[in-house]
Enzyme design. Structure first.
Site, PDB file in Angstrom:
ATOM      1  N   VAL A 148      15.963 -66.220  57.533  1.00  0.00           N
ATOM      2  CA  VAL A 148      16.662 -67.020  58.533  1.00  0.00           C
ATOM      3  C   VAL A 148      15.658 -67.691  59.477  1.00  0.00           C
ATOM      4  O   VAL A 148      15.869 -68.823  59.924  1.00  0.00           O
ATOM      5  CB  VAL A 148      17.647 -66.140  59.340  1.00  0.00           C
ATOM      6  CG1 VAL A 148      18.300 -66.938  60.464  1.00  0.00           C
ATOM      7  CG2 VAL A 148      18.711 -65.548  58.420  1.00  0.00           C
ATOM      8  N   CYS A 149      14.556 -67.011  59.742  1.00  0.00           N
ATOM      9  CA  CYS A 149      13.584 -67.479  60.745  1.00  0.00           C
ATOM     10  C   CYS A 149      13.091 -68.913  60.522  1.00  0.00           C
ATOM     11  O   CYS A 149      13.121 -69.720  61.453  1.00  0.00           O
ATOM     12  CB  CYS A 149      12.411 -66.512  60.838  1.00  0.00           C
ATOM     13  SG  CYS A 149      12.885 -64.866  61.422  1.00  0.00           S
TER      14      CYS A 149
END
Length: 212
Positions: A50-51
Site C-alpha cells: 500500500v505504501c
C-alpha cells in the site's frame, strides 16, 4: 493522547532528498521558519504494498499542496539508504521513482515514539534475559499530521496498516483551515472550497441548516 492544538514536537530527524542528499529535518522549524503549512505522513515500510501507492498519490497532489503554501514530507523508520534505493526503483517495479519531497528516516524512533504511532507494546517478562520482550512490528501506523505556520497541529489521523489514505481529504482540510484563518468563519460538515461557511454562533448555524 491527541496532539491536536499543541505544537509539533521539537525533534530533528535524519532525512533524504530525492537527489540522495542526507538531510536533518525538524518539522516544527520547517513550518515556522518557512511560514508554511506542513503535511507529514507516516507509512510503515519501504518496499511494501500500500505504501508506494500513497507516496505516488502525495506526489501527484504536490502541486496542489504547493499552491496552498503547504510542504509535503513523508516519513518511516527505514534508513536513508533504504529510502534512496526505493527512490531509484521504477514505479512499474513497485518503487517510488519520481517522488520529489523529502522523506524522514526516523531510525532512532525518537519522533514516532513521541507521537505514539508505533505498532509496539510490552509483552511478557523473560527471566532468562531479565528483560521484557516487546510485541508488534515496531513500525509506524499510517499517521498523518497537518501543521500550521506557527507549528501547531490542526489535524491528526491514524490508519491501520492495510488502509490507504485519501489524499484529497488533506487538501480539503488545508483549504478549510485556511478559510478559518483568513475569513474567521467555521466550516460545516462536508465543506469544500467555494461552499458556504458559517459564523460561530447559534443564529448562523440555524440559518445554515435551514438552507441546506
Amino acid at each position: 493522547m491527541s496532539l491536536v492544538g499543541k505544537k509539533f514536537p521539537n525533534i530533528t530527524v535524519d532525512a533524504i532528498s530525492h537527489m540522495g542528499d542526507n538531510l536533518r529535518i525538524n518539522v516544527l522549524d520547517e513550518a515556522v521558519k518557512n511560514k508554511k503549512k506542513v503535511v507529514l505522513f507516516w507509512y510503515p515500510k519501504d518496499f511494501t504494498f500500500v505504501c508506494p501507492t500513497e507516496l505516488h498519490a502525495f506526489q501527484s497532489a504536490l502541486g496542489e499542496f504547493e499552491k496552498r503554501n503547504t510542504m509535503v514530507i513523508g516519513a518511516s523508520c527505514d534508513t536513508n539508504e533504504v529510502h534512496f534505493a526505493w527512490l531509484n526503483t521504477p514505479k512499474n517495479n513497485g518503487g517510488i521513482e519520481g517522488v520529489t519531497y523529502p522523506i524522514l528516516a526516523d531510525t532512532t524512533r525518537n519522533l514516532s515514539s513521541t507521537l505514539g504511532i508505533l505498532d509496539i507494546e510490552a509483552g511478557e517478562y523473560d527471566e532468562a534475559s531479565d528483560s521484557v520482550l516487546l510485541e508488534g512490528s515496531n513500525v509506524t501506523f499510517r499517521a498523518t499530521y497537518l501543521i500550521d505556520e506557527d507549528g501547531k497541529i490542526f489535524h491528526e489521523s491514524v490508519n491501520d496498516m492495510p488502509l490507504g489514505r485519501n489524499v484529497g481529504e488533506y487538501l480539503r482540510l488545508v483549504d478549510a483551515y485556511t478559510h478559518v484563518q483568513t475569513k474567521g468563519e467555521v466550516c460545516p460538515a462536508n465543506w469544500e472550497e467555494g461552499k458556504d461557511a458559517m459564523s460561530a454562533d447559534r443564529n448562523s448555524t440555524a440559518s445554515y441548516l435551514a438552507s441546506h
